[in-house]
Design a protein around this motif. Structure first.
Motif, PDB file in Angstrom:
ATOM      1  N   PHE A 144      38.588  42.143  31.583  1.00  0.00           N
ATOM      2  CA  PHE A 144      37.939  41.556  32.760  1.00  0.00           C
ATOM      3  C   PHE A 144      38.905  40.851  33.698  1.00  0.00           C
ATOM      4  O   PHE A 144      38.559  40.536  34.824  1.00  0.00           O
ATOM      5  N   GLY A 145      40.148  40.545  33.223  1.00  0.00           N
ATOM      6  CA  GLY A 145      41.100  39.748  34.012  1.00  0.00           C
ATOM      7  C   GLY A 145      41.458  40.417  35.335  1.00  0.00           C
ATOM      8  O   GLY A 145      41.510  41.644  35.434  1.00  0.00           O
ATOM      9  N   LYS A 146      41.729  39.606  36.346  1.00  0.00           N
ATOM     10  CA  LYS A 146      42.104  40.122  37.668  1.00  0.00           C
ATOM     11  C   LYS A 146      43.512  39.641  37.999  1.00  0.00           C
ATOM     12  O   LYS A 146      43.870  38.539  37.590  1.00  0.00           O
ATOM     13  N   PRO A 147      44.369  40.387  38.722  1.00  0.00           N
ATOM     14  CA  PRO A 147      44.037  41.664  39.334  1.00  0.00           C
ATOM     15  C   PRO A 147      43.932  42.805  38.331  1.00  0.00           C
ATOM     16  O   PRO A 147      44.545  42.769  37.263  1.00  0.00           O
ATOM     17  N   LYS A 148      43.122  43.784  38.686  1.00  0.00           N
ATOM     18  CA  LYS A 148      43.043  45.018  37.919  1.00  0.00           C
ATOM     19  C   LYS A 148      42.897  46.186  38.884  1.00  0.00           C
ATOM     20  O   LYS A 148      42.336  46.031  39.977  1.00  0.00           O
ATOM     21  N   ASN A 162      46.404  45.675  34.647  1.00  0.00           N
ATOM     22  CA  ASN A 162      45.341  44.850  34.087  1.00  0.00           C
ATOM     23  C   ASN A 162      45.937  43.494  33.756  1.00  0.00           C
ATOM     24  O   ASN A 162      47.143  43.372  33.598  1.00  0.00           O
ATOM     25  N   THR A 163      45.085  42.497  33.661  1.00  0.00           N
ATOM     26  CA  THR A 163      45.585  41.138  33.469  1.00  0.00           C
ATOM     27  C   THR A 163      44.929  40.513  32.248  1.00  0.00           C
ATOM     28  O   THR A 163      43.700  40.480  32.162  1.00  0.00           O
ATOM     29  N   MET A 164      45.766  40.059  31.331  1.00  0.00           N
ATOM     30  CA  MET A 164      45.191  39.385  30.171  1.00  0.00           C
ATOM     31  C   MET A 164      45.188  37.888  30.446  1.00  0.00           C
ATOM     32  O   MET A 164      46.242  37.285  30.579  1.00  0.00           O
ATOM     33  N   LEU A 198      53.231  36.699  24.271  1.00  0.00           N
ATOM     34  CA  LEU A 198      52.305  36.490  25.396  1.00  0.00           C
ATOM     35  C   LEU A 198      51.964  35.005  25.595  1.00  0.00           C
ATOM     36  O   LEU A 198      51.537  34.330  24.656  1.00  0.00           O
ATOM     37  N   GLU A 199      52.093  34.545  26.837  1.00  0.00           N
ATOM     38  CA  GLU A 199      51.732  33.155  27.162  1.00  0.00           C
ATOM     39  C   GLU A 199      50.236  32.917  26.922  1.00  0.00           C
ATOM     40  O   GLU A 199      49.828  31.874  26.441  1.00  0.00           O
ATOM     41  N   ASN A 246      39.539  39.848  23.199  1.00  0.00           N
ATOM     42  CA  ASN A 246      38.753  41.048  23.448  1.00  0.00           C
ATOM     43  C   ASN A 246      39.475  42.338  23.030  1.00  0.00           C
ATOM     44  O   ASN A 246      38.933  43.150  22.273  1.00  0.00           O
ATOM     45  N   LEU A 247      40.699  42.521  23.493  1.00  0.00           N
ATOM     46  CA  LEU A 247      41.435  43.756  23.212  1.00  0.00           C
ATOM     47  C   LEU A 247      41.804  43.866  21.730  1.00  0.00           C
ATOM     48  O   LEU A 247      41.535  44.888  21.082  1.00  0.00           O
ATOM     49  N   PHE A 248      42.399  42.800  21.199  1.00  0.00           N
ATOM     50  CA  PHE A 248      42.802  42.842  19.780  1.00  0.00           C
ATOM     51  C   PHE A 248      41.557  43.005  18.898  1.00  0.00           C
ATOM     52  O   PHE A 248      41.576  43.720  17.898  1.00  0.00           O
TER      53      PHE A 248
END
Ligand code: NAD
Length: 361
Positions: A144-148, A162-164, A198-199, A246-248
């Motif tokens: 869902f993160g933006k920008p995408k 995509n943006t995490m 990842l931050e 979500n992804l993991f």
């Protein structure tokens, strides 16, 4: 006085109505035993809703769901609606339902039932006793993160983006669901991230660690996602409850579920900040066997057990129902998808009747 709950039923498509009928009959029996009154109301979702109203999630369905204590969903989709534009397809209805009810937490258990150990592709000694709950964040992160989007660079080359991203409050609310869930289980919570790179994961780990102070009865550990994938296959029994983004979570919950080997046995729960949650099997509408009385109703029934435990706080009734499922398998009853030599092959309805007989004993 009896506890009274209003339950919305969304039978959907394909085998949905068959397995839902069985689950409702079973719930009525459990209700009688535990002095719980269910008021069931049925609504349209997916292909059935498209046929009747042109919409995969009619406004009336969302309203009915919002005003109930819990939603029991079967499955949606089928060949008939596959050629519709994506916003009018059955799956769009499901996504809108989740968004409309603010369901940000997805709970997927992977529990090996001793009777079905040989359905797993892993060795018996690795999977025997596995009982894991994956708590996945469902409405944030990279999906869902933006920008995408797919953008054009200055050189004319295309670039997919995509943006995490997670905010502290998003992490905290899924964290709370996970700590509460672990509390109802063995009290062990493993938070999975990629904080070495990842931050967004560093913030995730930091918030989870802070939250742990509020749950002294839960033991929190952290694991990198690559290691978690490996450990799930190597030594899955080390896990009790897993919480992740979500992804993991999308990937790990499928991997964990498949330790058990049989899709017709897997329930799930999606929860929001308050009621109602949605409880549904992991499998789809199985159009290939729809209407043939061959579906396994146990994932739907175990979803009803999750509804009792996580949606209605009726743990004793949930335990009773889960024990019944174990006993019916112990008796040798099997549907086609979990059939093995020497067992008794039953249809969907007969499996329900066999379970009810055990619950009524
Ligand atoms: P599926 O899960 O419906 O079926 C995969 C295979 O597993 C099929 O051979 C099917 O017969 C079998 N199976 C599934 N559930 C079973 C059960 N309870 N008992 C016995 N066998 C069972 O997945 P699919 O074939 O990829 O998708 C079919 C339709 O379902 C598609 O339209 C898809 O979009 C939809 N779908 C819906 C959901 C949902 O409602 N949440 C999830 C996945 C797929």
């Amino acid at each position: 006085m009896a506890n009274k709950y209003c339950i919305t039923l969304l039978p959907g498509d394909g085998i949905g109505p068959e397995i839902m009928t069985v689950a409702v009959d079973v719930l009525k029996v459990v209700g009688k035993k535990f002095d719980i009154q269910f008021e069931f109301q049925e609504a349209l979702l997916g292909g059935a809703a498209i046929d009747a109203t042109g919409e995969p999630l009619p406004a009336a369905t969302l309203d009915i769901c919002r005003n109930s204590d819990a939603v029991l969903l079967a499955a949606i989709g089928g060949y008939k609606w596959d050629s519709l534009p994506s916003h009018l397809r059955p799956e769009a209805g499901l996504l809108r339902l989740r968004a409309g009810l603010g369901l940000f937490a997805n709970l997927r258990p992977a529990k090996i039932l001793p009777q079905l150990i040989d359905a797993s592709t892993l060795k018996r000694e690795v999977v025997e006793g596995v009982d894991i709950m994956v708590v996945r964040e469902l409405t944030g992160g990279i999906y869902f993160g933006k920008p995408k989007g797919i953008f054009e660079t200055e050189t004319g080359e295309k670039r997919g983006v995509n943006t995490m991203a997670y905010t502290e409050s998003e992490i905290e609310r899924i964290g709370r669901v996970a700590f509460e869930t672990a509390r109802k289980r063995q009290g062990k919570l493993c938070s999975v991230d990629k904080a070495n790179v990842l931050e967004v994961s560093q913030l995730w780990r930091d918030r989870m660690t802070k939250l742990a102070a509020e749950y002294p009865d839960v033991e929190l550990t952290h694991m990198y996602v690559d290691n978690a994938a490996m450990q799930l296959l190597r030594a899955p029994k080390q896990f009790d409850t897993i919480v992740t983004g979500n992804l993991f979570g999308d990937i790990l919950s499928d991997a964990a579920a498949m330790l058990t080997g049989s899709i017709g046995m897997l329930p799930s729960a999606s929860l929001g900040a308050s009621r109602p949650g949605v409880f549904e099997p992991v499998h789809g509408s199985a159009p290939d066997i729809a209407g043939l009385d061959r579906a396994n109703p146990l994932a739907q029934i175990l979803s009803a057990a999750m509804m009792l435990r996580y949606g209605l706080n009726q743990s004793a009734a949930a335990d009773f129902l889960e024990k019944g499922v174990s006993q019916v398998l112990q008796s040798g009853a099997r549907t086609g998808d979990i059939m093995s030599p020497g067992m008794q092959l039953l249809g969907c309805r007969a499996m329900g009747e066999a379970l009810i007989k055990i619950l009524e004993e």
